[in-house]
Design a protein around this motif. Structure first.
Motif, short mmCIF file in Angstrom:
data_model
loop_
_atom_site.label_atom_id
_atom_site.label_comp_id
_atom_site.label_asym_id
_atom_site.label_seq_id
_atom_site.Cartn_x
_atom_site.Cartn_y
_atom_site.Cartn_z
N ASN A 25 36.06 35.33 66.84
CA ASN A 25 34.80 35.12 67.08
C ASN A 25 33.97 36.58 66.87
O ASN A 25 32.88 36.65 66.05
N LEU A 26 34.62 37.56 66.98
CA LEU A 26 34.10 39.01 66.65
C LEU A 26 33.82 39.38 65.33
O LEU A 26 32.77 39.52 64.74
N ILE A 27 34.89 39.10 64.40
CA ILE A 27 34.72 39.35 63.22
C ILE A 27 33.93 38.50 62.33
O ILE A 27 33.12 38.90 61.60
N CYS A 28 33.97 37.26 62.58
CA CYS A 28 33.26 36.19 61.68
C CYS A 28 32.04 36.21 62.01
O CYS A 28 30.78 36.40 60.97
N LEU A 29 31.45 36.37 63.33
CA LEU A 29 30.05 36.50 63.50
C LEU A 29 29.65 37.94 63.25
O LEU A 29 28.20 38.01 63.27
N SER A 30 30.23 38.87 63.12
CA SER A 30 29.89 40.23 62.79
C SER A 30 29.62 40.27 61.10
O SER A 30 28.70 40.95 60.73
N LEU A 31 30.44 39.64 60.56
CA LEU A 31 30.43 39.89 59.22
C LEU A 31 29.53 38.74 58.51
O LEU A 31 28.86 39.07 57.35
N GLY A 32 29.16 37.50 58.84
CA GLY A 32 28.47 36.52 58.31
C GLY A 32 27.18 37.04 58.03
O GLY A 32 26.74 37.09 56.53
N MET A 81 33.03 46.76 54.35
CA MET A 81 34.27 47.39 54.53
C MET A 81 34.50 47.99 55.84
O MET A 81 35.90 47.85 56.39
N LEU A 82 33.70 48.75 56.43
CA LEU A 82 33.81 49.36 57.50
C LEU A 82 34.04 48.29 58.45
O LEU A 82 34.87 48.41 59.44
N GLN A 83 33.07 47.28 58.59
CA GLN A 83 33.42 46.17 59.55
C GLN A 83 34.96 45.60 59.57
O GLN A 83 35.35 45.07 60.62
#
Length: 295
Positions: A87-94, A139-141
């Motif tokens: 949840n955290l990574i996908c919704l942050s990177l989208g 890249m940072l995220q």
């Protein structure tokens, strides 16, 4: 207890990774919406041949779909670190990819208005400069998310979170500069139209039909709305993560659904319903140049 050994029957919700059970109805609504928009973008890609724009949109929408799948699964198992991380990574990177889609368009707009002389950057450099900033933010995220997922202790996860915050902050900084340059170009264009010269006269050219099309005006308005909503969402995520996962803001689902879900939804609807391929007329011209056209 170790969160991996917890269930809702034996552990309080306050011990979960987020201190509430994500709503099934609300998250299912966003999942269905983003899934529909993903299918629409995939269909429109070969129709309008806006490859760079559509590729960015498809990648971002796919991440949104995965993120909301994780939130739905999180409802019954809020102690699952895998669902939390997904949840955290996908919704942050989208939204990083949605920003890239916006960056590809500004250079094209400069060309259509024959505004190379009043633009701070050359048309193709808008994409080069700001997509490069987007790559840094991505890249940072990604690194922050990887560190958060592999850290063995709270300190390691805190470092990963801080790196993710740095990536989100870089994204906000890039968008701020982008909005400033776009606003300045619009202001200079308005001044030029108010004081036409021989060099800048509104003589007919290959883009006159596009500029005079009512759909083009609607498309530009939608582009402004999409930019503002993604910018609002990005600021919210920086503030949210900066307060930590246990903060009141990070555990307020209503705020999340509005400032994350609704903002990104509005942006994606604008960029799909008001597809740039329709406004740019790429379907009418079989020999139309790609979106990254040189001036």
């Amino acid at each position: 207890m170790d969160p991996a050994e917890c269930t809702l029957d034996i552990c309080p919700i306050e011990d979960a990774y987020i201190q509430y059970q994500p709503t099934i109805a609300g998250n299912s609504l966003y999942l269905a919406l983003f899934g529909l928009l993903l299918v629409a973008q995939a269909i429109l890609t070969p129709v309008y041949r806006t490859w760079w724009f559509s590729g960015s949109m498809v990648a971002g929408l796919l991440l949104e779909v995965l993120g909301y799948v994780a939130r739905i699964l999180f409802h019954d198992d809020p102690f699952s670190f895998d669902y939390f991380l997904m949840n955290l990574i996908c919704l942050s990177l989208g939204p990083v990819f949605f920003c890239a889609a916006l960056y590809f368009l500004l250079g094209r707009i400069v060309i259509i208005y024959r505004g190379e002389a009043i633009s701070r950057l050359k048309p193709r450099n808008y994409a080069i400069v700001f997509v490069s900033c987007d790559v840094v933010a991505l890249m940072l995220q990604s690194v922050g998310g990887a560190m958060t997922s592999t850290a063995d202790d709270a300190d390691g996860r805190a470092v990963g979170t801080n790196i993710m915050i740095a990536g989100l902050a870089a994204q906000v900084a890039a968008m701020t500069a982008f909005i400033a340059l776009a606003a300045e170009f619009a202001w200079r264009l308005r001044r030029r139209s108010g004081q036409p010269t021989a060099a800048d006269s509104e003589e007919k050219d290959e883009y006159t039909e596009i500029r005079e099309d009512r759909w083009w005006k609607v498309f530009l308005a939608g582009l402004v709305v999409a930019t503002i909503t993604i910018y609002t969402r990005s600021i919210f995520r920086v503030v949210e993560l900066n307060g930590g996962y246990s903060s009141e803001l990070a555990n307020d689902e209503v705020t999340f659904m509005i400032l994350e879900g609704a903002m990104v939804s509005i942006a994606c609807i604008c960029l799909t319903v008001l597809h740039p391929g329709r406004a740019l007329g790429t379907r009418r011209k079989k020999d139309s140049e790609p979106l990254m056209e040189r001036s």
